[in-house]
Design an enzyme around this catalytic site. Structure first.
Site, PDB file in Angstrom:
ATOM      1  N   ASP A   1      -1.851   3.009  11.294  1.00 24.42           N
ATOM      2  CA  ASP A   1      -1.726   1.564  11.401  1.00 24.42           C
ATOM      3  C   ASP A   1      -0.640   1.059  10.463  1.00 24.42           C
ATOM      4  O   ASP A   1      -0.666   1.318   9.261  1.00 24.42           O
ATOM      5  CB  ASP A   1      -3.065   0.915  11.047  1.00 24.42           C
ATOM      6  CG  ASP A   1      -3.036  -0.603  11.156  1.00 24.42           C
ATOM      7  OD1 ASP A   1      -3.436  -1.126  12.204  1.00 24.42           O
ATOM      8  OD2 ASP A   1      -2.594  -1.265  10.189  1.00 24.42           O
TER       9      ASP A   1
ATOM     10  N   TYR B   1       4.656  -4.973   6.501  1.00 23.73           N
ATOM     11  CA  TYR B   1       4.326  -4.011   5.453  1.00 23.73           C
ATOM     12  C   TYR B   1       5.560  -3.289   4.909  1.00 23.73           C
ATOM     13  O   TYR B   1       5.532  -2.768   3.797  1.00 23.73           O
ATOM     14  CB  TYR B   1       3.357  -2.943   5.965  1.00 23.73           C
ATOM     15  CG  TYR B   1       2.035  -3.435   6.467  1.00 23.73           C
ATOM     16  CD1 TYR B   1       1.540  -4.699   6.153  1.00 23.73           C
ATOM     17  CD2 TYR B   1       1.250  -2.615   7.284  1.00 23.73           C
ATOM     18  CE1 TYR B   1       0.316  -5.132   6.639  1.00 23.73           C
ATOM     19  CE2 TYR B   1       0.020  -3.036   7.772  1.00 23.73           C
ATOM     20  CZ  TYR B   1      -0.434  -4.302   7.453  1.00 23.73           C
ATOM     21  OH  TYR B   1      -1.630  -4.722   7.946  1.00 23.73           O
TER      22      TYR B   1
ATOM     23  N   LYS C   1       2.207  -4.380  14.284  1.00 23.60           N
ATOM     24  CA  LYS C   1       1.833  -5.784  14.445  1.00 23.60           C
ATOM     25  C   LYS C   1       3.048  -6.706  14.415  1.00 23.60           C
ATOM     26  O   LYS C   1       4.034  -6.447  13.715  1.00 23.60           O
ATOM     27  CB  LYS C   1       0.850  -6.192  13.343  1.00 23.60           C
ATOM     28  CG  LYS C   1      -0.348  -5.268  13.211  1.00 23.60           C
ATOM     29  CD  LYS C   1      -1.250  -5.682  12.063  1.00 23.60           C
ATOM     30  CE  LYS C   1      -2.247  -4.590  11.744  1.00 23.60           C
ATOM     31  NZ  LYS C   1      -1.642  -3.475  10.988  1.00 23.60           N
TER      32      LYS C   1
ATOM     33  N   HIS D   1      -0.370 -10.438  14.448  1.00 24.76           N
ATOM     34  CA  HIS D   1      -0.914 -10.211  13.109  1.00 24.76           C
ATOM     35  C   HIS D   1      -1.847 -11.335  12.640  1.00 24.76           C
ATOM     36  O   HIS D   1      -2.895 -11.082  12.047  1.00 24.76           O
ATOM     37  CB  HIS D   1       0.231 -10.041  12.109  1.00 24.76           C
ATOM     38  CG  HIS D   1      -0.120  -9.181  10.946  1.00 24.76           C
ATOM     39  ND1 HIS D   1       0.789  -8.354  10.321  1.00 24.76           N
ATOM     40  CD2 HIS D   1      -1.277  -9.001  10.275  1.00 24.76           C
ATOM     41  CE1 HIS D   1       0.202  -7.717   9.332  1.00 24.76           C
ATOM     42  NE2 HIS D   1      -1.057  -8.097   9.271  1.00 24.76           N
TER      43      HIS D   1
ATOM     44  N   PHE E   1      -4.034   6.630  -0.460  1.00 23.49           N
ATOM     45  CA  PHE E   1      -3.030   7.685  -0.518  1.00 23.49           C
ATOM     46  C   PHE E   1      -3.481   8.810  -1.450  1.00 23.49           C
ATOM     47  O   PHE E   1      -2.718   9.728  -1.746  1.00 23.49           O
ATOM     48  CB  PHE E   1      -1.687   7.131  -0.990  1.00 23.49           C
ATOM     49  CG  PHE E   1      -0.976   6.285   0.057  1.00 23.49           C
ATOM     50  CD1 PHE E   1      -1.561   5.976   1.262  1.00 23.49           C
ATOM     51  CD2 PHE E   1       0.316   5.809  -0.185  1.00 23.49           C
ATOM     52  CE1 PHE E   1      -0.909   5.203   2.221  1.00 23.49           C
ATOM     53  CE2 PHE E   1       0.987   5.032   0.761  1.00 23.49           C
ATOM     54  CZ  PHE E   1       0.374   4.731   1.963  1.00 23.49           C
TER      55      PHE E   1
ATOM     56  N   MET F   1      -8.795  10.669   0.853  1.00 19.48           N
ATOM     57  CA  MET F   1      -8.402  10.808   2.254  1.00 19.48           C
ATOM     58  C   MET F   1      -9.329  11.802   2.963  1.00 19.48           C
ATOM     59  O   MET F   1      -9.755  11.587   4.106  1.00 19.48           O
ATOM     60  CB  MET F   1      -6.943  11.252   2.355  1.00 19.48           C
ATOM     61  CG  MET F   1      -5.953  10.154   1.978  1.00 19.48           C
ATOM     62  SD  MET F   1      -4.289  10.760   1.593  1.00 19.48           S
ATOM     63  CE  MET F   1      -3.788  11.465   3.141  1.00 19.48           C
TER      64      MET F   1
END
Length: 329
Positions: free
Chosen positions: A58, A63, A93, A126, A273, A278
């Site tokens: 995503d 961003y 988006k 968005h 991250f 994760m």
């Protein structure tokens, strides 16, 4: 459990989107980082995520992560981590300054150029508001630039994106029941997805019921309360109820939140991250919460965190937060 959930070879279940028939992995990897990080950091995180088994990614034009996500996809194919781009589900988006009928298709072309892709799997509006056309910066909005969205022309352009083959599905983000109803009143292709803030302390019960009745699938962001962001809080991660359930299950609070979201029938975009987290985010399948545990979570106090204050102005289309969310706060 939602009857439209299926299981794929990477062990992450998929949901069949009602309006397109597409299979969307219910666990997505988010790339909105506040504060922003270097592109190389995002690229390496996406590569690591692909190695671990994530297949839904995503991003969004605002961003600033479309380009590193695209580079990671190219490298993943070269390294043999995946055979082709078709193994991935990519969401991006439309940002508010491009939320004008004539700018939607060009904006998607720009996103595809950044991502080095021929098509998206899902393209979302968005926010249900427009900004005056022009440059923008992540998390920087001048309220004087906020203008009403022409839902008719913008959604018609989103439908054109689908017809042109630039995206396999179209949808929205941060839309209330009322604004979704406005779109559905004239849409020739209804929204397949509504991506919204959703967590145990903002469970969106009314919106979930509305979307289920209309065949719109919900994707949750800020599943952990957006801890560490400018607008989020630690209230989810510090919840005594969630900590007790996590300890009883031998899981983390984050895993309990993810499992809860899956059990109420929504998908989610998780954002970390950190390699260990994760991995943990992928470990929400193959076990379940008890009815009592679900009930305890359902009884938690509710309030919205991401209020959209940046779009509220006495001179703009929305004068109050209540008006912006049509009372859904």
């Amino acid at each position: 459990m939602d009857s439209n959930f299926e299981t794929n070879c990477s062990s992450v279940p998929e949901h069949v989107l009602s309006w397109s028939g597409q299979k969307m992995p219910v666990l997505g990897f988010g790339t909105a980082v506040d504060p922003p990080v270097a592109p190389q950091v995002t690229k390496q995180a996406v590569l690591q995520a692909i190695k671990l088994g994530y297949r839904h990614f995503d991003t969004a034009s605002v961003y600033g992560t479309e380009q590193p996500v695209g580079e990671a996809i190219v490298e993943a194919i070269l390294l043999g981590l995946i055979k082709s781009r078709d193994e991935l589900f990519i969401t991006s988006k439309l940002w508010c300054n491009d939320a004008h009928g004539e700018l939607v298709v060009p904006a998607l072309h720009k996103s595809l150029q950044n991502l080095k892709l021929e098509y998206l799997d899902l393209y979302l509006i968005h926010w249900p508001v427009s900004l005056k056309p022009g440059s923008f910066k992540f998390l920087e909005i001048n309220t004087e630039d906020v203008v009403p969205m022409d839902f008719g022309s913008v959604w018609s352009a989103m439908e054109e994106c689908y017809k042109l083959g630039l995206t396999k599905s179209i949808g929205v983000s941060n839309f209330s029941c009322r604004k979704l109803a406005d779109i559905l009143a004239f849409a020739k292709i209804p929204p397949a997805v509504n991506q919204v803030e959703l967590n145990p302390m903002w469970n969106q019960k009314k919106l979930r019921e509305f979307c289920k009745a209309k065949g719109i699938f919900i994707t949750a962001f800020s599943l952990l309360g957006a801890s560490g962001t400018a607008w989020g809080s630690n209230r989810v991660m510090e919840s005594g109820v969630l900590k007790e359930i996590a300890e009883a299950k031998g899981k983390t609070v984050a895993q309990v939140c993810g499992r809860w979201a899956y059990e109420i029938g929504v998908s989610m975009v998780v954002k970390s991250f950190n390699g260990e987290r994760m991995k943990q985010n992928l470990e929400i399948f193959g076990w379940s919460l008890s009815q009592d545990e679900v009930k305890r979570i359902d009884n938690m106090p509710q309030s919205r965190h991401h209020r959209g204050d940046e779009f509220i102005s006495q001179h703009g289309p929305y004068k109050t937060v209540e008006e912006f969310w049509d009372g859904e706060i």
